[in-house]
Structures are given as C-alpha cells and as structure tokens.
Design an enzyme around this catalytic site. Structure first.
Site, mmCIF file in Angstrom:
data_model
loop_
_atom_site.group_PDB
_atom_site.id
_atom_site.type_symbol
_atom_site.label_atom_id
_atom_site.label_comp_id
_atom_site.label_asym_id
_atom_site.label_seq_id
_atom_site.Cartn_x
_atom_site.Cartn_y
_atom_site.Cartn_z
ATOM 1 N N LYS A 129 -51.257 9.075 28.300
ATOM 2 C CA LYS A 129 -50.443 10.269 28.047
ATOM 3 C C LYS A 129 -50.918 11.395 28.954
ATOM 4 O O LYS A 129 -52.029 11.905 28.800
ATOM 5 C CB LYS A 129 -50.560 10.677 26.583
ATOM 6 C CG LYS A 129 -49.714 11.894 26.245
ATOM 7 C CD LYS A 129 -49.615 12.080 24.748
ATOM 8 C CE LYS A 129 -48.878 13.346 24.408
ATOM 9 N NZ LYS A 129 -48.833 13.572 22.958
ATOM 10 N N GLY A 152 -42.536 22.542 22.575
ATOM 11 C CA GLY A 152 -41.277 22.890 21.915
ATOM 12 C C GLY A 152 -40.157 22.992 22.936
ATOM 13 O O GLY A 152 -40.360 22.763 24.130
ATOM 14 N N CYS A 179 -55.310 16.676 26.541
ATOM 15 C CA CYS A 179 -55.310 17.764 25.565
ATOM 16 C C CYS A 179 -56.017 18.991 26.136
ATOM 17 O O CYS A 179 -57.184 18.934 26.485
ATOM 18 C CB CYS A 179 -55.999 17.330 24.279
ATOM 19 S SG CYS A 179 -55.839 18.592 23.029
ATOM 20 N N SER A 217 -47.644 12.487 18.671
ATOM 21 C CA SER A 217 -48.971 12.633 18.077
ATOM 22 C C SER A 217 -49.265 14.088 17.716
ATOM 23 O O SER A 217 -49.016 15.004 18.496
ATOM 24 C CB SER A 217 -50.011 12.139 19.077
ATOM 25 O OG SER A 217 -51.310 12.318 18.561
ATOM 26 N N GLY A 250 -40.285 19.036 24.206
ATOM 27 C CA GLY A 250 -39.103 19.847 23.917
ATOM 28 C C GLY A 250 -37.894 19.097 23.407
ATOM 29 O O GLY A 250 -36.816 19.671 23.291
ATOM 30 N N GLY A 255 -41.969 16.282 19.201
ATOM 31 C CA GLY A 255 -43.191 16.935 18.725
ATOM 32 C C GLY A 255 -42.932 18.152 17.862
ATOM 33 O O GLY A 255 -42.574 18.048 16.686
ATOM 34 N N ASN A 294 -47.901 15.941 27.681
ATOM 35 C CA ASN A 294 -48.600 16.681 26.647
ATOM 36 C C ASN A 294 -48.221 18.166 26.757
ATOM 37 O O ASN A 294 -47.302 18.523 27.482
ATOM 38 C CB ASN A 294 -50.115 16.488 26.809
ATOM 39 C CG ASN A 294 -50.836 16.540 25.470
ATOM 40 O OD1 ASN A 294 -50.651 17.492 24.705
ATOM 41 N ND2 ASN A 294 -51.644 15.553 25.187
#
Ligand SMILES: Cc1cc2nc3c(=O)[nH]c(=O)nc-3n(C[C@H](O)[C@H](O)[C@H](O)COP(=O)(O)OP(=O)(O)OC[C@H]3O[C@@H](n4cnc5c(N)ncnc54)[C@H](O)[C@@H]3O)c2cc1C
Ligand SMILES: Cc1cc2nc3c(=O)[nH]c(=O)nc-3n(C[C@H](O)[C@H](O)[C@H](O)COP(=O)(O)O)c2cc1C
Lengths: 304, 245
Positions: free
Chosen positions: A167, A219, A132, A22, A246, A267, A194
């Site tokens: 999540k 990442g 988030c 997402s 990642g 992601g 997340n």
C-alpha cells in the site's frame, strides 16, 4: 439483465469490488451491528503491528473541506491479540476472505508481523502499509524510496505464500518508480493510495489542531490525486491495483476501475456515513445499467 | 446506533450564543442520559457530536453553543427542516451508582446532559442538587428547568453577577451539600478541580474531537486507568477513578 459485479484479485474472486479501507472500519465488530457485512467484497482490517500500540495523543482528528486529517498513529492491540481475539470475532460476522493490513517500524517488524498473521486462515491477502505518515520513525520512510519499499516487499514475500499488496504513500514525487520497484521485488498487487500529509491550524488558539501537528489527509478531496496515481501506475505495472482515496459513490468506483483499479477501498467516507459501503454496493448495478456495463471487471484499465 | 431523519420542531436562543433545538422523529435508539447524537450538516465533512439534553417517545432536545461553522449552521435551521442524525451513541450516566443524594455539576454547555439525568434520578426517588457554573449572568440557561423538575439549583458565576461568585468548586464548598455520588460535565479544568475537591465517587463526561462517533476510527482514544478507551464508545462518561488527569 443481471449485472456481474464480481472482480478478481490474484486469483481470489470477490463478489464486488467494494472494500472498507484499513483504519476506517475497525475490526468489523461495531459495523456488524450497522449492516450485514457479507454484502462487502472484502474487509481490510485496522493496521496491525508486532507490538500493541496506543498511538498518538489527542486531538487526532481535524476537519477539512471535503475531507479530514487523522493522526491516530496506528492504535491497535498488536498482532497476537488480533489473531487471538479480533479475527475470531470478525469471523463470526464476516464469512469471506479478509485483507490483513500490517505496519512496521523496521524490516524485521514487518516480516515478523506478516509471518504471524499469515497463519490466520481467513486472511487471504496481506496488505503492507509502507506509507503511514503518522509515525515519526517508520511508515513514511519505507514508502518514499524505491529501495526501501522493495526491501520491505522482499522481506514480507519471504515469509508468506499469500498474495502481498504493497500500500503506497502518495507523498512522493514519482509514484511510478516506487510501484515498479515493488513489482520487481515480487509484490503481487498494489493498493493506491494512503493518506496525504496535511495540517490545520486553530487560528484562535494559534496552535495546530492536531496534537502531532501533522496527519494524514483523506476523504473526497483527495479523489482526483488518488485516481491520477492509480492511472499512472496502471500504465506502468502489470500487477493488480486496489484503488483508494476519496471514494464515496458508485460512480467513483467505476472511475477508479476505468483508471486501472481491479477493486476499490472506501475510507473516510465510512466515518461520516456508516452506510457508505452498503449504499455504494446497492447503487453499483444501477450505475452499471446506466453506463451499459455488463461485467464490472471489464472496465478495469479501459483508459489508456 | 441508528441513523434517522429528524425534523426540527423548534430552535430558539436561550442566551445570545446557546440554542435549544427540539427534534421529532424516531428517537428509539436514545435510551440513557449522557449519551449523544451526531448531526450531519450541509457542506461539512464530519458530523457534529451533541449531547442528549432530554428525550421522550418521538422527541429529542439538544442544547448547543455556537462555536464554529457547524453550530452556526445549526442555529440557522428553520422549523420543518429535516436533518440526518446518528442516534444512540455513547454509554451515558449510570443512575444506579447513586444511593440517595446526587450532586450534579455542569459548566457551560456541559449543563445539557445533566437535565435528563436529573429527571431520571428524581423519578428513581433520589434527591438531586445541581450546581451550574457560568462565566456571567448573561450566559445562564436552564436553571429554572432544573428547578421545575424538582432539583435544588445552585448557580455560580465567575464574575459574581448572579449566585455564588467563583467556580463550581467554590459553590460546593460554600453550600456544603451532603451527597453520596456526583455526576459532572463541563470543561476539563472544571472536571479536574472537582475530582480533586471531593473524595466521593462520581462519573464525569469527557469531550474529544471525533472522527466517526461510533467506535471505528480510534480518533478519540484516551488512556485510562483501565487501558485505552474510546470517548465515543466506552465513554463519553467515565468513572472518576478511571480518568488519568
Ligand atoms: C460527546 C460530546 C458531546 C457534546 N455535547 C455538546 C452539547 O450538548 N452542546 C454543545 O454545545 N456542544 C457539545 N459538544 C461540543 C460540540 O461537539 C462542538 O462544539 C461542535 O462539534 C463544534 O462544531 P463547529 O462546527 O461549530 O466548530 P468548529 O470549530 O468549526 O469544528 C471543527 C471540528 O472540530 C470539532 N470540534 C470543535 N470543538 C469541539 C469540541 N469541543 N468537542 C468535540 N469536537 C469539537 C467539530 O466537531 C468539527 O469536527 C459535545 C462534544 C462531544 C464530543
Ligand atoms: C482514521 C483513519 C485511520 C487509518 N488507519 C490506517 C491504517 O491503520 N493502515 C493503513 O494502511 N491505512 C490507514 N488509513 C488510510 C486509509 O486506509 C486510506 O488509505 C486513506 O484514508 C485514503 O482513503 P479515503 O480517502 O477513502 O479515506 C487510515 C485512514 C483514516 C481516515
């Protein structure tokens, strides 16, 4: 030999375990011009909220070694516009079940948003972002306490019959207790993880790079942490896990699955390499062959 | 958008910190002045956005300033090196908005995208006046290149070491250029001062930190008079009346 890449999430079969995460694939429209989206296992759409949101001021992005920080702040057109416009557009270019990622700033928002998006036919899984870290008074708080994570889970489960994946946020001391609380509250699955709360400073200008000061770090750099959390939770819970954090190569997918993931999300890698998911899917059969894996789903959780 | 492998054909300093790089390969996705490319560099997570300075069949020219790790690595790339580039990004300038006389205003490394724009406007039979703003004489680049393709060039330096002393807005006021449309790229304070200094319409190219550069991450969104826009996708060029300063 034909390698079987298919996996299963709560009775839903995906052709392969690779799902864009997402917020790193929009609603698919731009990416449909880059490659045929039907090669993907599924797509998790941009985090959707009850009301439209512009998000945070810019700069929203900071580069890091092997990763990046984002403080987008859940920019999205709101659930009504997503259902009316984005999902029909996505349906033209992607013909498989999708994962609807939803966010909220109160329990009511989560349940109202979920109740609406539940009606969209192409949505087969609801993914609830309780983590988030970008939004001051929301996301973060729900996912950092077992009680509040469970409360969101119950509220969302009450308004949908579709599988609900919670999540989780990695910004916690004990991921297992939160995962267990969600499972007990009725979650059908978990997405782990997340972004990690991070920060960069522009040392020349002596101010944070990100306007919002902090943001979500993700990442390649976060892979070992995400993998560890997937493993810990897989040891403690019975519901399926989507591993995220990642992932950049087919080997990473295999590693995530061995740790306990049934499927995997990619992601930030999509942002630096728009072909990331396509390349991973292309490489998977070769990696399976090298490792002597016939059915990909067989490796889920083989690390005890 | 197209991902291509391009070869460095030349890479030379124009000033101590500003370099011009020529790349060869598949440039078919590059079609409009004011668009940009994103360059993948060794060891860096995100690509670097750089404006298209000029292009033709199989050749792409970029002009960039060394400001950090990525641009420093670019300056060190040897002729023959192959690099991974996303091409054909951004909307670009619209030359049809100018009827007969365009004013082009560039500040520092905002100058490069105006070069191809100049060529296109002149090819369409329009008159082009270019005002280039730099801090000092040592930083000036491309003034002659603009003259060679037929533009009137006015240089302004903040310290007065060459041309008109002051900012681009001072130069525009002093020379009284009679234009019907303007195009600008440069630092935000320059763009703002310019917009306020003229009541003529124009297009301005903005900069923002980007995640992807092709519209999927919402990293570079700004509020405009016509709603939220992505600098990388709906931009980087925006109409003057759309920009909220
Ligand atoms: C659409 C667009 C077109 C551009 N065209 C040109 C050009 O033609 N010539 C030129 O010299 N520069 C141009 N820039 C600015 C250029 O992208 C930055 O100078 C460059 O990314 C800096 O990278 P670095 O690694 O050297 O700096 P670092 O400071 O080490 O970079 C760290 C991070 O910040 C980002 N960043 C830093 N400065 C900027 C900036 N000003 N704008 C956007 N991102 C930034 C980098 O991309 C990277 O992700 C353009 C920017 C945009 C958005
Ligand atoms: C630009 C950006 C936007 C994101 N937006 C969302 C979002 O809207 N909802 C959500 O649940 N996660 C969002 N995420 C988190 C990712 O889905 C993913 O969980 C996280 O980035 C870790 O994966 P990665 O390391 O592969 O990037 C976002 C991440 C990025 C980089």
């Amino acid at each position: 030999m034909v390698r079987d890449l298919s996996v299963e999430l709560c009775g839903i079969t995906l052709d392969n375990p690779v799902i864009p995460a997402s917020g790193t694939f929009g609603f698919g429209e731009e990416m449909s011009k880059v490659y045929d989206l039907d090669i993907l296992g599924s797509i998790s759409i941009k985090g959707t909220t009850r009301e439209p949101r512009f998000g945070n001021p810019t700069p929203r992005i900071a580069e890091c070694s092997s990763g990046m920080i984002n403080a987008v702040g859940l920019q999205n057109p709101g659930v009504d516009a997503v259902i009316e416009h984005e999902l029909p557009e996505l349906r033209k270019v992607f013909h498989k079940p999708i994962i609807a990622n939803i966010s909220g700033f109160s329990i009511e928002e989560y349940s109202e948003c979920c109740a609406k998006i539940d009606k969209a036919e192409q949505v087969e899984i609801i993914e609830v972002n309780v983590s988030c870290p970008n939004v001051h008074n929301g996301g973060m708080a729900f996912g950092t306490q077992p009680e509040s994570a469970a409360a969101v889970t119950r509220a969302v489960k009450a308004v949908t019959t579709k599988p609900v994946f919670i999540k989780l946020s990695p910004n916690v001391t004990d991921i297992v207790s939160i995962a267990r609380a969600c499972e007990e509250a009725g979650a059908d699955g978990l997405t782990l993880v997340n972004t990690m709360l991070g920060m960069r400073i522009d040392i020349m200008r002596r101010r944070p790079v990100i306007a919002n000061k902090m943001g979500g770090f993700s990442g390649r750099a976060i892979f070992p942490v995400a993998l560890r959390m997937v493993y810990q939770v897989a040891q403690a819970c019975r519901i399926p896990i989507i591993g995220c954090g990642g992932v950049a190569t087919a080997e990473d997918v295999v590693e995530m699955m061995m740790a306990g993931a049934s499927a995997v999300q990619v992601g930030a890698e999509n942002l630096r390499n728009p072909f990331a998911c396509a390349e991973i899917i292309e490489q998977l059969p070769k990696v399976m062959e090298r490792l002597g894996i016939e059915r990909l789903r067989d490796i889920t959780g083989i690390i005890k | 958008m197209k991902r291509v492998i391009l070869e460095v054909a030349s890479n030379r300093p124009l000033t101590p910190l500003v370099y011009e790089m020529q790349l060869t390969g598949d440039t078919s996705a590059v079609t409009r002045p004011g668009g940009f490319v994103e360059i993948s560099l060794d060891g860096l997570f995100l690509r670097r956005p750089i404006s298209v300075c000029d292009f033709d069949d199989g050749r792409l020219t970029l002009v960039y300033k060394i400001v950090g790790k990525g641009t420093e690595q670019m300056a060190g790339l040897q002729v023959g090196t192959k690099i991974d580039v996303l091409t054909g990004l951004g909307n670009g300038f619209d030359t049809t908005l100018c009827h007969s006389h365009a004013l082009l205003v560039g500040g520092g490394v905002g100058v490069p995208p105006l070069y191809r724009l100049t060529r296109n406007l002149i090819a369409e039979g329009k008159q082009v006046s270019v005002v280039l703003g730099f801090n000092t004489q040592a930083e000036i680049f491309y003034a002659d290149e603009f003259r060679k393709v037929g533009a009137e060039v006015i240089v302004a330096t903040a310290d007065g070491s060459q041309g008109i002393k002051g900012f681009v807005t001072d130069a525009i006021r002093q020379t009284g250029i009679d234009f019907d449309y303007f195009y600008a790229c440069g630092p935000l304070p320059m763009l703002k001062a310019l917009s306020e200094a003229t009541d003529k319409p124009g297009e301005l190219s903005l900069e923002e930190r980007m995640g992807c550069g092709f519209g999927i991450c919402m990293g570079c969104s700004i509020q405009t008079a016509s709603g939220a826009k992505r600098v990388c996708k709906e931009g980087p060029v925006f109409k003057k009346e759309d920009i909220i300063w």
